[in-house]
Design a protein around this motif. Structure first.
Motif, PDB file in Angstrom:
ATOM      1  N   ALA A  63       0.835  -1.205   0.000  1.00  0.00           N
ATOM      2  CA  ALA A  63       0.000   0.000   0.000  1.00  0.00           C
ATOM      3  C   ALA A  63       0.866   1.249   0.000  1.00  0.00           C
ATOM      4  O   ALA A  63       0.592   2.211  -0.734  1.00  0.00           O
ATOM      5  CB  ALA A  63      -0.924  -0.005   1.212  1.00  0.00           C
ATOM      6  N   ALA A  64       1.939   1.236   0.795  1.00  0.00           N
ATOM      7  CA  ALA A  64       2.850   2.384   0.821  1.00  0.00           C
ATOM      8  C   ALA A  64       3.530   2.556  -0.532  1.00  0.00           C
ATOM      9  O   ALA A  64       3.715   3.682  -1.009  1.00  0.00           O
ATOM     10  CB  ALA A  64       3.898   2.199   1.919  1.00  0.00           C
ATOM     11  N   GLU A  65       3.891   1.459  -1.170  1.00  0.00           N
ATOM     12  CA  GLU A  65       4.532   1.523  -2.483  1.00  0.00           C
ATOM     13  C   GLU A  65       3.593   2.137  -3.513  1.00  0.00           C
ATOM     14  O   GLU A  65       3.985   3.006  -4.287  1.00  0.00           O
ATOM     15  CB  GLU A  65       4.955   0.118  -2.914  1.00  0.00           C
ATOM     16  CG  GLU A  65       5.695   0.076  -4.226  1.00  0.00           C
ATOM     17  CD  GLU A  65       6.093  -1.339  -4.615  1.00  0.00           C
ATOM     18  OE1 GLU A  65       6.895  -1.471  -5.551  1.00  0.00           O
ATOM     19  OE2 GLU A  65       5.610  -2.297  -3.993  1.00  0.00           O
ATOM     20  N   ARG A  66       2.334   1.703  -3.506  1.00  0.00           N
ATOM     21  CA  ARG A  66       1.349   2.278  -4.434  1.00  0.00           C
ATOM     22  C   ARG A  66       1.171   3.764  -4.162  1.00  0.00           C
ATOM     23  O   ARG A  66       1.098   4.575  -5.086  1.00  0.00           O
ATOM     24  CB  ARG A  66       0.022   1.547  -4.308  1.00  0.00           C
ATOM     25  CG  ARG A  66      -0.019   0.210  -5.006  1.00  0.00           C
ATOM     26  CD  ARG A  66      -1.444  -0.337  -5.089  1.00  0.00           C
ATOM     27  NE  ARG A  66      -2.065  -0.514  -3.786  1.00  0.00           N
ATOM     28  CZ  ARG A  66      -1.946  -1.589  -3.034  1.00  0.00           C
ATOM     29  NH1 ARG A  66      -1.231  -2.599  -3.441  1.00  0.00           N
ATOM     30  NH2 ARG A  66      -2.555  -1.667  -1.864  1.00  0.00           N
ATOM     31  N   SER A  67       1.115   4.119  -2.882  1.00  0.00           N
ATOM     32  CA  SER A  67       0.946   5.524  -2.519  1.00  0.00           C
ATOM     33  C   SER A  67       2.123   6.367  -3.014  1.00  0.00           C
ATOM     34  O   SER A  67       1.936   7.450  -3.565  1.00  0.00           O
ATOM     35  CB  SER A  67       0.809   5.648  -1.002  1.00  0.00           C
ATOM     36  OG  SER A  67       0.796   6.982  -0.608  1.00  0.00           O
ATOM     37  N   LEU A  68       3.331   5.852  -2.812  1.00  0.00           N
ATOM     38  CA  LEU A  68       4.516   6.592  -3.262  1.00  0.00           C
ATOM     39  C   LEU A  68       4.569   6.693  -4.779  1.00  0.00           C
ATOM     40  O   LEU A  68       4.955   7.732  -5.321  1.00  0.00           O
ATOM     41  CB  LEU A  68       5.787   5.917  -2.738  1.00  0.00           C
ATOM     42  CG  LEU A  68       6.060   6.085  -1.249  1.00  0.00           C
ATOM     43  CD1 LEU A  68       7.252   5.236  -0.826  1.00  0.00           C
ATOM     44  CD2 LEU A  68       6.305   7.543  -0.908  1.00  0.00           C
ATOM     45  N   THR A  70       2.060   6.849  -6.830  1.00  0.00           N
ATOM     46  CA  THR A  70       1.105   7.851  -7.310  1.00  0.00           C
ATOM     47  C   THR A  70       1.590   9.255  -6.993  1.00  0.00           C
ATOM     48  O   THR A  70       1.307  10.182  -7.743  1.00  0.00           O
ATOM     49  CB  THR A  70      -0.294   7.627  -6.703  1.00  0.00           C
ATOM     50  OG1 THR A  70      -0.203   7.625  -5.284  1.00  0.00           O
ATOM     51  CG2 THR A  70      -0.897   6.338  -7.196  1.00  0.00           C
ATOM     52  N   ARG A  71       2.335   9.413  -5.908  1.00  0.00           N
ATOM     53  CA  ARG A  71       2.880  10.741  -5.598  1.00  0.00           C
ATOM     54  C   ARG A  71       4.047  11.089  -6.509  1.00  0.00           C
ATOM     55  O   ARG A  71       4.181  12.221  -6.934  1.00  0.00           O
ATOM     56  CB  ARG A  71       3.338  10.806  -4.147  1.00  0.00           C
ATOM     57  CG  ARG A  71       2.224  11.151  -3.203  1.00  0.00           C
ATOM     58  CD  ARG A  71       2.773  11.555  -1.871  1.00  0.00           C
ATOM     59  NE  ARG A  71       2.372  10.520  -0.923  1.00  0.00           N
ATOM     60  CZ  ARG A  71       2.959  10.258   0.202  1.00  0.00           C
ATOM     61  NH1 ARG A  71       4.003  10.946   0.567  1.00  0.00           N
ATOM     62  NH2 ARG A  71       2.526   9.319   0.991  1.00  0.00           N
ATOM     63  N   ILE A  72       4.887  10.105  -6.792  1.00  0.00           N
ATOM     64  CA  ILE A  72       6.067  10.362  -7.620  1.00  0.00           C
ATOM     65  C   ILE A  72       5.673  10.492  -9.088  1.00  0.00           C
ATOM     66  O   ILE A  72       6.176  11.350  -9.800  1.00  0.00           O
ATOM     67  CB  ILE A  72       7.100   9.224  -7.441  1.00  0.00           C
ATOM     68  CG1 ILE A  72       7.671   9.286  -6.027  1.00  0.00           C
ATOM     69  CG2 ILE A  72       8.217   9.322  -8.460  1.00  0.00           C
ATOM     70  CD1 ILE A  72       8.573   8.113  -5.683  1.00  0.00           C
ATOM     71  N   HIS A  73       4.792   9.636  -9.543  1.00  0.00           N
ATOM     72  CA  HIS A  73       4.379   9.621 -10.943  1.00  0.00           C
ATOM     73  C   HIS A  73       2.890   9.920 -11.055  1.00  0.00           C
ATOM     74  O   HIS A  73       2.090   9.028 -11.307  1.00  0.00           O
ATOM     75  CB  HIS A  73       4.659   8.258 -11.575  1.00  0.00           C
ATOM     76  CG  HIS A  73       6.092   7.855 -11.520  1.00  0.00           C
ATOM     77  ND1 HIS A  73       7.063   8.492 -12.243  1.00  0.00           N
ATOM     78  CD2 HIS A  73       6.723   6.885 -10.822  1.00  0.00           C
ATOM     79  CE1 HIS A  73       8.234   7.927 -11.997  1.00  0.00           C
ATOM     80  NE2 HIS A  73       8.054   6.948 -11.128  1.00  0.00           N
ATOM     81  N   PRO A  74       2.521  11.185 -10.860  1.00  0.00           N
ATOM     82  CA  PRO A  74       1.098  11.489 -10.997  1.00  0.00           C
ATOM     83  C   PRO A  74       0.678  11.306 -12.460  1.00  0.00           C
ATOM     84  O   PRO A  74       1.511  11.217 -13.357  1.00  0.00           O
ATOM     85  CB  PRO A  74       1.003  12.964 -10.571  1.00  0.00           C
ATOM     86  CG  PRO A  74       2.368  13.503 -10.771  1.00  0.00           C
ATOM     87  CD  PRO A  74       3.318  12.364 -10.584  1.00  0.00           C
ATOM     88  N   LEU A  75      -0.611  11.253 -12.688  1.00  0.00           N
ATOM     89  CA  LEU A  75      -1.101  11.082 -14.048  1.00  0.00           C
ATOM     90  C   LEU A  75      -0.641  12.258 -14.908  1.00  0.00           C
ATOM     91  O   LEU A  75      -0.809  13.418 -14.538  1.00  0.00           O
ATOM     92  CB  LEU A  75      -2.625  10.982 -14.047  1.00  0.00           C
ATOM     93  CG  LEU A  75      -3.194   9.745 -13.352  1.00  0.00           C
ATOM     94  CD1 LEU A  75      -4.715   9.804 -13.339  1.00  0.00           C
ATOM     95  CD2 LEU A  75      -2.708   8.477 -14.018  1.00  0.00           C
ATOM     96  N   LEU A  76      -0.045  11.916 -16.028  1.00  0.00           N
ATOM     97  CA  LEU A  76       0.500  12.940 -16.910  1.00  0.00           C
ATOM     98  C   LEU A  76      -0.597  13.514 -17.798  1.00  0.00           C
ATOM     99  O   LEU A  76      -1.542  12.802 -18.158  1.00  0.00           O
ATOM    100  CB  LEU A  76       1.601  12.330 -17.774  1.00  0.00           C
ATOM    101  CG  LEU A  76       2.800  11.769 -17.009  1.00  0.00           C
ATOM    102  CD1 LEU A  76       3.725  11.032 -17.961  1.00  0.00           C
ATOM    103  CD2 LEU A  76       3.549  12.874 -16.300  1.00  0.00           C
ATOM    104  N   PRO A  77      -0.434  14.775 -18.198  1.00  0.00           N
ATOM    105  CA  PRO A  77      -1.405  15.371 -19.123  1.00  0.00           C
ATOM    106  C   PRO A  77      -1.374  14.625 -20.460  1.00  0.00           C
ATOM    107  O   PRO A  77      -0.348  14.059 -20.837  1.00  0.00           O
ATOM    108  CB  PRO A  77      -0.920  16.811 -19.290  1.00  0.00           C
ATOM    109  CG  PRO A  77       0.061  17.038 -18.205  1.00  0.00           C
ATOM    110  CD  PRO A  77       0.566  15.723 -17.766  1.00  0.00           C
TER     111      PRO A  77
END
Length: 134
Positions: A63-68, A70-77
């Protein structure tokens, strides 16, 4: 005859001692076996608890890995995604040229690209000059 009776009494007492020792040893063996069984049950329970703890920790780490991520690689435009797709398409297009170069079967591919650009630029300049003369 007295000696036979005395010997019989001695053997009988010795027999009782042996039986007594046997019972004592059997009791000790039974106690030891019960202790080993209790220890085994305790170890199994500890292993089950550790297994559940490890499973819980693994879920927390995932869960922490998924959270990180999404924070590091947010959805790109979409524009960036499109540019990235075009970039990788061009890379895949250039792979055969580089592959031949790396195998020693063709010249350095960038020189050919630069020569093509220079030729295209010369053609463009020539076309512009012809238009200017008209």
């Amino acid at each position: 005859m007295t000696s036979l009776i005395a010997q019989e009494i001695r053997l009988s007492k010795r027999h009782e001692e042996i039986i007594s020792q046997r019972l004592m040893l059997l009791q000790q063996m039974q106690n030891k076996l019960e202790g080993q069984n209790k220890e085994k049950v305790s170890q199994i329970q500890a292993a089950e608890v550790a297994f559940e703890r490890n499973r819980s920790l693994l879920k927390d780490i995932e869960a922490a890995e998924r959270s990180l991520k999404t924070r590091i690689h947010p959805l790109l435009p979409p524009e960036v995604v499109s540019l990235e797709t075009l970039y990788w398409a061009s890379v895949e297009e250039c792979i055969p040229k580089w592959e031949q170069f790396l195998l020693g079967k063709s010249p350095y591919p960038i020189v050919a690209v630069n020569q093509n650009e220079a030729e295209n630029q010369n053609e463009t300049e020539s076309a512009v000059q012809k238009e200017a003369q008209r």
